[in-house]
Design a protein around this motif. Sequence first.
Motif, PDB file in Angstrom:
ATOM      1  N   GLY A 138     -23.025   7.636 -14.639  1.00  0.00           N
ATOM      2  CA  GLY A 138     -23.943   8.689 -14.858  1.00  0.00           C
ATOM      3  C   GLY A 138     -24.887   8.658 -13.987  1.00  0.00           C
ATOM      4  N   GLY A 139     -25.371   9.947 -14.100  1.00  0.00           N
ATOM      5  CA  GLY A 139     -26.543  10.474 -13.134  1.00  0.00           C
ATOM      6  C   GLY A 139     -26.986  11.842 -13.434  1.00  0.00           C
ATOM      7  N   LEU A 140     -27.825  12.423 -12.380  1.00  0.00           N
ATOM      8  CA  LEU A 140     -28.091  13.831 -12.467  1.00  0.00           C
ATOM      9  C   LEU A 140     -27.316  14.545 -11.396  1.00  0.00           C
ATOM     10  CD1 LEU A 140     -30.488  15.932 -12.797  1.00  0.00           C
ATOM     11  CD2 LEU A 140     -31.506  15.058 -11.084  1.00  0.00           C
ATOM     12  N   VAL A 141     -26.597  15.580 -11.897  1.00  0.00           N
ATOM     13  CA  VAL A 141     -25.708  16.564 -11.093  1.00  0.00           C
ATOM     14  C   VAL A 141     -26.351  18.016 -11.617  1.00  0.00           C
ATOM     15  CG1 VAL A 141     -24.194  16.576 -12.995  1.00  0.00           C
ATOM     16  CG2 VAL A 141     -23.404  16.947 -10.634  1.00  0.00           C
ATOM     17  N   GLN A 142     -25.909  19.061 -10.548  1.00  0.00           N
ATOM     18  CA  GLN A 142     -26.286  20.200 -10.806  1.00  0.00           C
ATOM     19  C   GLN A 142     -25.094  21.027 -11.281  1.00  0.00           C
ATOM     20  OE1 GLN A 142     -27.075  22.259  -6.914  1.00  0.00           O
ATOM     21  NE2 GLN A 142     -28.553  20.552  -6.322  1.00  0.00           N
ATOM     22  N   PRO A 143     -25.473  21.940 -12.206  1.00  0.00           N
ATOM     23  CA  PRO A 143     -24.442  22.922 -12.908  1.00  0.00           C
ATOM     24  C   PRO A 143     -23.203  23.238 -11.902  1.00  0.00           C
ATOM     25  CG  PRO A 143     -26.534  23.607 -13.408  1.00  0.00           C
ATOM     26  CD  PRO A 143     -26.731  22.658 -12.546  1.00  0.00           C
ATOM     27  N   GLY A 144     -22.127  23.150 -12.408  1.00  0.00           N
ATOM     28  CA  GLY A 144     -20.896  23.222 -11.784  1.00  0.00           C
ATOM     29  C   GLY A 144     -20.571  21.997 -10.869  1.00  0.00           C
ATOM     30  N   GLY A 145     -21.196  20.890 -11.022  1.00  0.00           N
ATOM     31  CA  GLY A 145     -20.756  19.780 -10.253  1.00  0.00           C
ATOM     32  C   GLY A 145     -19.828  18.832 -10.924  1.00  0.00           C
ATOM     33  N   SER A 146     -19.814  17.572 -10.513  1.00  0.00           N
ATOM     34  CA  SER A 146     -18.844  16.796 -11.038  1.00  0.00           C
ATOM     35  C   SER A 146     -19.245  15.273 -11.137  1.00  0.00           C
ATOM     36  CB  SER A 146     -17.381  16.557 -10.089  1.00  0.00           C
ATOM     37  OG  SER A 146     -16.937  17.914 -10.303  1.00  0.00           O
ATOM     38  N   LEU A 147     -18.768  14.416 -11.936  1.00  0.00           N
ATOM     39  CA  LEU A 147     -19.322  13.088 -12.206  1.00  0.00           C
ATOM     40  C   LEU A 147     -18.024  12.316 -12.563  1.00  0.00           C
ATOM     41  CD1 LEU A 147     -22.738  12.968 -13.715  1.00  0.00           C
ATOM     42  CD2 LEU A 147     -22.162  12.096 -11.403  1.00  0.00           C
ATOM     43  N   ARG A 148     -17.978  11.170 -12.238  1.00  0.00           N
ATOM     44  CA  ARG A 148     -16.637  10.368 -13.038  1.00  0.00           C
ATOM     45  C   ARG A 148     -17.247   9.079 -13.378  1.00  0.00           C
ATOM     46  NH1 ARG A 148     -12.439   6.727  -9.427  1.00  0.00           N
ATOM     47  NH2 ARG A 148     -10.583   6.939 -10.689  1.00  0.00           N
ATOM     48  N   LEU A 149     -17.290   9.045 -14.696  1.00  0.00           N
ATOM     49  CA  LEU A 149     -17.763   7.895 -15.626  1.00  0.00           C
ATOM     50  C   LEU A 149     -16.539   6.792 -15.545  1.00  0.00           C
ATOM     51  CD1 LEU A 149     -19.468   9.566 -18.591  1.00  0.00           C
ATOM     52  CD2 LEU A 149     -20.282   8.997 -16.281  1.00  0.00           C
ATOM     53  N   SER A 150     -17.018   5.674 -15.641  1.00  0.00           N
ATOM     54  CA  SER A 150     -16.086   4.383 -15.762  1.00  0.00           C
ATOM     55  C   SER A 150     -16.288   3.467 -17.109  1.00  0.00           C
ATOM     56  CB  SER A 150     -15.958   3.627 -14.610  1.00  0.00           C
ATOM     57  OG  SER A 150     -15.718   3.932 -13.307  1.00  0.00           O
ATOM     58  N   CYS A 151     -15.382   3.132 -17.735  1.00  0.00           N
ATOM     59  CA  CYS A 151     -15.476   2.330 -18.824  1.00  0.00           C
ATOM     60  C   CYS A 151     -14.832   0.976 -18.483  1.00  0.00           C
ATOM     61  CB  CYS A 151     -15.024   2.791 -20.048  1.00  0.00           C
ATOM     62  SG  CYS A 151     -15.098   1.780 -21.376  1.00  0.00           S
ATOM     63  N   ALA A 152     -15.367  -0.044 -18.111  1.00  0.00           N
ATOM     64  CA  ALA A 152     -14.785  -1.350 -17.789  1.00  0.00           C
ATOM     65  C   ALA A 152     -14.625  -2.027 -19.102  1.00  0.00           C
ATOM     66  CB  ALA A 152     -15.755  -2.109 -16.673  1.00  0.00           C
ATOM     67  N   ALA A 153     -13.327  -2.426 -19.622  1.00  0.00           N
ATOM     68  CA  ALA A 153     -12.854  -3.153 -20.870  1.00  0.00           C
ATOM     69  C   ALA A 153     -12.743  -4.598 -20.328  1.00  0.00           C
ATOM     70  CB  ALA A 153     -11.862  -2.419 -21.312  1.00  0.00           C
ATOM     71  N   SER A 154     -13.087  -5.562 -21.310  1.00  0.00           N
ATOM     72  CA  SER A 154     -12.550  -6.822 -21.184  1.00  0.00           C
ATOM     73  C   SER A 154     -12.232  -7.361 -22.791  1.00  0.00           C
ATOM     74  CB  SER A 154     -13.900  -7.677 -20.554  1.00  0.00           C
ATOM     75  OG  SER A 154     -15.083  -7.645 -21.089  1.00  0.00           O
ATOM     76  N   GLY A 155     -11.660  -8.473 -22.647  1.00  0.00           N
ATOM     77  CA  GLY A 155     -11.258  -9.094 -23.856  1.00  0.00           C
ATOM     78  C   GLY A 155     -10.057  -8.343 -24.757  1.00  0.00           C
ATOM     79  N   PHE A 156      -9.168  -7.519 -24.110  1.00  0.00           N
ATOM     80  CA  PHE A 156      -8.471  -6.967 -24.775  1.00  0.00           C
ATOM     81  C   PHE A 156      -7.539  -6.076 -23.717  1.00  0.00           C
ATOM     82  CE2 PHE A 156      -9.527  -2.389 -25.078  1.00  0.00           C
ATOM     83  CZ  PHE A 156     -10.838  -2.474 -24.848  1.00  0.00           C
ATOM     84  N   SER A 157      -6.277  -5.597 -23.881  1.00  0.00           N
ATOM     85  CA  SER A 157      -5.456  -4.723 -23.150  1.00  0.00           C
ATOM     86  C   SER A 157      -5.657  -3.339 -23.537  1.00  0.00           C
ATOM     87  CB  SER A 157      -4.005  -5.301 -23.150  1.00  0.00           C
ATOM     88  OG  SER A 157      -3.235  -4.231 -22.604  1.00  0.00           O
ATOM     89  N   LEU A 158      -5.797  -2.383 -22.539  1.00  0.00           N
ATOM     90  CA  LEU A 158      -5.650  -0.929 -22.894  1.00  0.00           C
ATOM     91  C   LEU A 158      -4.252  -0.695 -23.614  1.00  0.00           C
ATOM     92  CD1 LEU A 158      -7.657   0.284 -19.515  1.00  0.00           C
ATOM     93  CD2 LEU A 158      -8.513  -0.236 -21.823  1.00  0.00           C
ATOM     94  N   ASP A 159      -3.220  -1.160 -23.222  1.00  0.00           N
ATOM     95  CA  ASP A 159      -1.973  -0.781 -23.925  1.00  0.00           C
ATOM     96  C   ASP A 159      -1.956  -0.905 -25.436  1.00  0.00           C
ATOM     97  OD1 ASP A 159       0.331  -2.236 -21.420  1.00  0.00           O
ATOM     98  OD2 ASP A 159      -0.735  -0.185 -21.628  1.00  0.00           O
ATOM     99  N   ASP A 160      -2.993  -1.651 -25.909  1.00  0.00           N
ATOM    100  CA  ASP A 160      -3.014  -1.890 -27.357  1.00  0.00           C
ATOM    101  C   ASP A 160      -3.961  -1.236 -28.166  1.00  0.00           C
ATOM    102  OD1 ASP A 160      -2.170  -5.491 -26.462  1.00  0.00           O
ATOM    103  OD2 ASP A 160      -0.884  -3.938 -26.784  1.00  0.00           O
ATOM    104  N   TYR A 161      -4.807  -0.655 -27.819  1.00  0.00           N
ATOM    105  CA  TYR A 161      -5.807   0.114 -28.340  1.00  0.00           C
ATOM    106  C   TYR A 161      -5.916   1.434 -27.789  1.00  0.00           C
ATOM    107  CZ  TYR A 161      -7.074  -4.197 -30.098  1.00  0.00           C
ATOM    108  OH  TYR A 161      -6.832  -5.650 -30.887  1.00  0.00           O
ATOM    109  N   ALA A 162      -6.889   2.282 -28.567  1.00  0.00           N
ATOM    110  CA  ALA A 162      -7.388   3.615 -28.148  1.00  0.00           C
ATOM    111  C   ALA A 162      -8.828   3.436 -27.711  1.00  0.00           C
ATOM    112  CB  ALA A 162      -7.325   4.635 -29.331  1.00  0.00           C
TER     113      ALA A 162
END
Length: 128
Positions: free
Chosen positions: A9-33
């Motif tokens: 996250g951060g500060l961005v101007q209108p029309g700009g872009s950001l890429r958020l990340s969600c680092a997961a641990s303790g389970f597999s992404l294949d098995d959950y939403a």
Amino acid sequence: QVQLVESGGGLVQPGGSLRLSCAASGFSLDDYAIGWFRQAPGKEREGVSCIVGRRGSTSYADSVKGRFTISRDNAKNTVYLEMNALKPEDTAVYYCAQAPITWFAGSIWTRPDKYDYWGQGTQVTVSS
């Protein structure tokens, strides 16, 4: 053991872009939403997008369709939310959360009460 950590996250101007990340641990992404939610000051927490199970099926809120893209890197156990053409109304704290796959039919994915684990959130501010 389950942990979700948002970043990007951060500060961005209108029309700009950001890429958020969600680092997961303790389970597999294949098995959950994994869902992305956001909460603006004085507003209810709302579902933004989700990615589900082995197939990685995706859903989006109408307000972000065509602008946001959810994806994941299974090797890193990380889910991403790429946000483009950002608007001031996208300003919010963004959270990722984990839910059982069985809840994901129709619009069920948009309900925060169906998610069992949440990250701490990352602030996105869209302003000139």
